[in-house]
Write a protein that holds these residues in place. Structure first.
Motif, short mmCIF file in Angstrom:
data_model
loop_
_atom_site.label_atom_id
_atom_site.label_comp_id
_atom_site.label_asym_id
_atom_site.label_seq_id
_atom_site.Cartn_x
_atom_site.Cartn_y
_atom_site.Cartn_z
N VAL A 24 5.18 -7.00 -5.84
CA VAL A 24 5.14 -5.79 -6.67
C VAL A 24 5.77 -4.64 -5.91
O VAL A 24 5.61 -4.50 -4.70
CB VAL A 24 3.67 -5.44 -7.02
N GLN A 25 6.51 -3.80 -6.64
CA GLN A 25 7.01 -2.54 -6.08
C GLN A 25 6.27 -1.40 -6.79
O GLN A 25 6.57 -1.05 -7.92
CB GLN A 25 8.53 -2.41 -6.30
N ASN A 26 5.27 -0.86 -6.10
CA ASN A 26 4.47 0.22 -6.68
C ASN A 26 5.14 1.57 -6.49
O ASN A 26 5.60 1.87 -5.39
CB ASN A 26 3.10 0.27 -6.01
N PRO A 27 5.15 2.42 -7.50
CA PRO A 27 5.64 3.79 -7.32
C PRO A 27 4.74 4.63 -6.43
O PRO A 27 5.18 5.60 -5.82
CB PRO A 27 5.67 4.35 -8.74
N GLY A 55 0.80 -1.21 0.00
CA GLY A 55 0.00 0.00 0.00
C GLY A 55 0.83 1.26 0.00
O GLY A 55 2.00 1.27 -0.40
N ALA A 56 0.23 2.33 0.47
CA ALA A 56 0.88 3.64 0.47
C ALA A 56 1.87 3.75 1.63
O ALA A 56 1.75 3.08 2.64
CB ALA A 56 -0.17 4.74 0.57
N PHE A 57 2.85 4.64 1.44
CA PHE A 57 3.85 5.04 2.45
C PHE A 57 4.93 3.99 2.71
O PHE A 57 5.89 4.28 3.43
CB PHE A 57 3.17 5.41 3.78
N VAL A 58 4.80 2.80 2.15
CA VAL A 58 5.76 1.72 2.38
C VAL A 58 6.14 1.11 1.04
O VAL A 58 5.68 1.54 -0.02
CB VAL A 58 5.15 0.64 3.31
N ASP A 59 6.98 0.07 1.09
CA ASP A 59 7.32 -0.64 -0.15
C ASP A 59 7.12 -2.14 0.05
O ASP A 59 6.62 -2.58 1.09
CB ASP A 59 8.74 -0.31 -0.62
N GLY A 60 7.52 -2.91 -0.95
CA GLY A 60 7.26 -4.34 -0.93
C GLY A 60 8.01 -5.12 0.14
O GLY A 60 7.67 -6.27 0.42
N SER A 61 9.00 -4.52 0.78
CA SER A 61 9.77 -5.24 1.79
C SER A 61 8.93 -5.61 3.01
O SER A 61 9.27 -6.51 3.77
CB SER A 61 10.98 -4.42 2.24
N GLY A 62 7.80 -4.92 3.21
CA GLY A 62 6.93 -5.25 4.32
C GLY A 62 6.32 -6.65 4.22
O GLY A 62 5.84 -7.19 5.21
N TRP A 63 6.36 -7.23 3.02
CA TRP A 63 5.84 -8.58 2.82
C TRP A 63 6.86 -9.67 3.14
O TRP A 63 6.56 -10.86 2.98
CB TRP A 63 5.39 -8.76 1.37
N ARG A 64 8.08 -9.32 3.56
CA ARG A 64 9.17 -10.30 3.64
C ARG A 64 8.80 -11.54 4.47
O ARG A 64 9.02 -12.67 4.04
CB ARG A 64 10.42 -9.63 4.23
N ALA A 65 8.25 -11.35 5.66
CA ALA A 65 7.95 -12.51 6.51
C ALA A 65 6.87 -13.39 5.87
O ALA A 65 6.97 -14.63 5.90
CB ALA A 65 7.51 -12.04 7.89
N VAL A 66 5.85 -12.78 5.27
CA VAL A 66 4.80 -13.55 4.60
C VAL A 66 5.38 -14.28 3.39
O VAL A 66 5.07 -15.46 3.15
CB VAL A 66 3.65 -12.62 4.18
N TYR A 67 6.22 -13.60 2.65
CA TYR A 67 6.90 -14.22 1.50
C TYR A 67 7.68 -15.45 1.94
O TYR A 67 7.60 -16.53 1.31
CB TYR A 67 7.83 -13.19 0.85
N ASP A 68 8.45 -15.32 3.01
CA ASP A 68 9.27 -16.44 3.48
C ASP A 68 8.41 -17.64 3.86
O ASP A 68 8.74 -18.80 3.55
CB ASP A 68 10.12 -16.01 4.67
N ILE A 69 7.30 -17.39 4.54
CA ILE A 69 6.42 -18.48 4.97
C ILE A 69 5.81 -19.18 3.76
O ILE A 69 5.82 -20.42 3.66
CB ILE A 69 5.32 -17.94 5.89
#
Length: 245
Positions: free
Chosen positions: A53-56, A28-42
Motif C-alpha cells: 500500500v502507498q498511504n498518503p 507508517g508515517a514519514f516514509v513510503d512503501g519502498s521500505g518494504w522492498r527487502a521483505v517483499y523480495d523475500i
C-alpha cells in the motif's frame, strides 16, 4: 506468549495448494512503501502474493481507504501487516471480511475512540524515547532531520537513513488525531513484533498494546525500522502470521 527472533530466520516453505493467502504491507508515517522492498523480495521468492500500500498519510480515513483498495485487489484471503502508524491503519482496515489475520510491526494499535496522538501521550519509561518531532507546520508533522537517522533506524546504514530523513513524507495532523471507529484486533487473530531498541514508539508502549490485544507477541532487538534492519526476521514473523490465517 512471548517469543523472540534473536536467532537466524528460517527459510519458510511456500504455501501449499489450496491454502494460499495474500500478504498486504502497510507503511507508517514519514516514509513510503519502498521500505518494504527487502521483505517483499523475500516473501515473493517464497511463493507468496505480496501487495504494498502507498498511504498518503494525510488522513486516517484516506489511508484506510487506500488499504481497502489494495485488499480488494488481492487474489486470496489477506494477512494485513502494518508498521508504526500503519498499525492504526490496519486496525481499521483489518475489519474487512477478506482479512484473516492482522500483524503489527512496532505499530500503534488503538482501541475504539483512541487516536495515535492519545496513545503517544502515554508516558515512556525513563530509559526510553519518543519520536523527535518538529512543531507542526501547515497541519503536518515531520521528524527532526538531524535526529531522524538515530531515532528511526540506528541499525541501518547512514547513507540510507540520511536520504530517508531528507525525503520524509509529512504526516497529517488529521491522521494523528483521528479516533478509531473499527478495531480488527478484537475479532481477528493478531500478532505483534516488538522492537526492543525502538526510539520512536517506546517498547513499553508496544508491550501494553500487544498485551491488551492478547496478541501473539514476538520481540526483536531492533530499531523502529525493523523491516529495513532485519528483513529476514520480519518475513519469518509474517509467515508465522500467515500460518494462523
Amino acid at each position: 506468549m512471548t517469543n523472540d527472533l534473536s536467532g537466524p530466520a528460517g527459510e519458510g516453505p511456500a504455501q501449499a495448494p489450496g491454502t494460499a493467502v495474500s500478504i498486504v504491507l502497510v507503511h507508517g508515517a514519514f516514509v513510503d512503501g519502498s521500505g518494504w522492498r527487502a521483505v517483499y523480495d523475500i516473501l515473493t521468492a517464497r511463493g507468496h502474493e505480496v501487495l504494498v500500500v502507498q498511504n498518503p498519510t494525510i488522513t486516517l480515513e484516506g489511508d484506510v481507504a487506500a488499504t481497502e483498495r489494495v485488499i480488494a485487489m488481492a487474489r486470496y484471503p489477506v494477512v494485513l501487516v502494518g508498521h508504526s502508524y500503519g498499525g492504526a491503519v490496519v486496525t481499521a482496515a483489518g475489519d474487512d471480511a477478506r482479512v484473516r489475520a492482522v500483524a503489527y510491526i512496532a505499530g500503534f494499535a488503538p482501541d475504539v475512540g483512541e487516536s495515535v496522538a492519545a496513545l503517544n501521550e502515554q508516558p515512556a519509561e525513563p530509559e526510553e524515547a519518543k519520536a523527535p518531532l518538529l512543531p507542526p507546520q501547515d497541519g503536518f508533522l515531520i521528524v527532526d532531520p538531524e535526529k531522524f537517522p538515530e531515532a528511526f533506524a540506528s541499525d541501518v546504514d547512514t547513507v540510507t537513513t540520511r536520504f530517508m530523513a531528507a525525503a520524509q513524507v509529512p504526516w497529517g495532523l488529521e491522521a494523528v488525531t483521528a479516533q478509531a471507529t473499527r478495531v480488527a484486533w478484537k475479532t481477528k487473530p493478531t500478532h505483534y513484533l516488538l522492537a526492543t531498541g525502538d526510539l520512536m514508539i517506546p517498547p513499553s508502549a508496544q508491550r501494553r498494546m500487544a498485551e491488551r490485544m492478547a496478541a501473539r507477541l514476538v520481540e526483536i532487538d531492533s530499531s523502529h525500522a525493523v523491516m529495513l534492519a532485519h528483513p529476514e526476521k520480519v518475513a519469518a514473523f509474517i509467515e508465522d502470521a500467515v500460518g494462523s490465517a
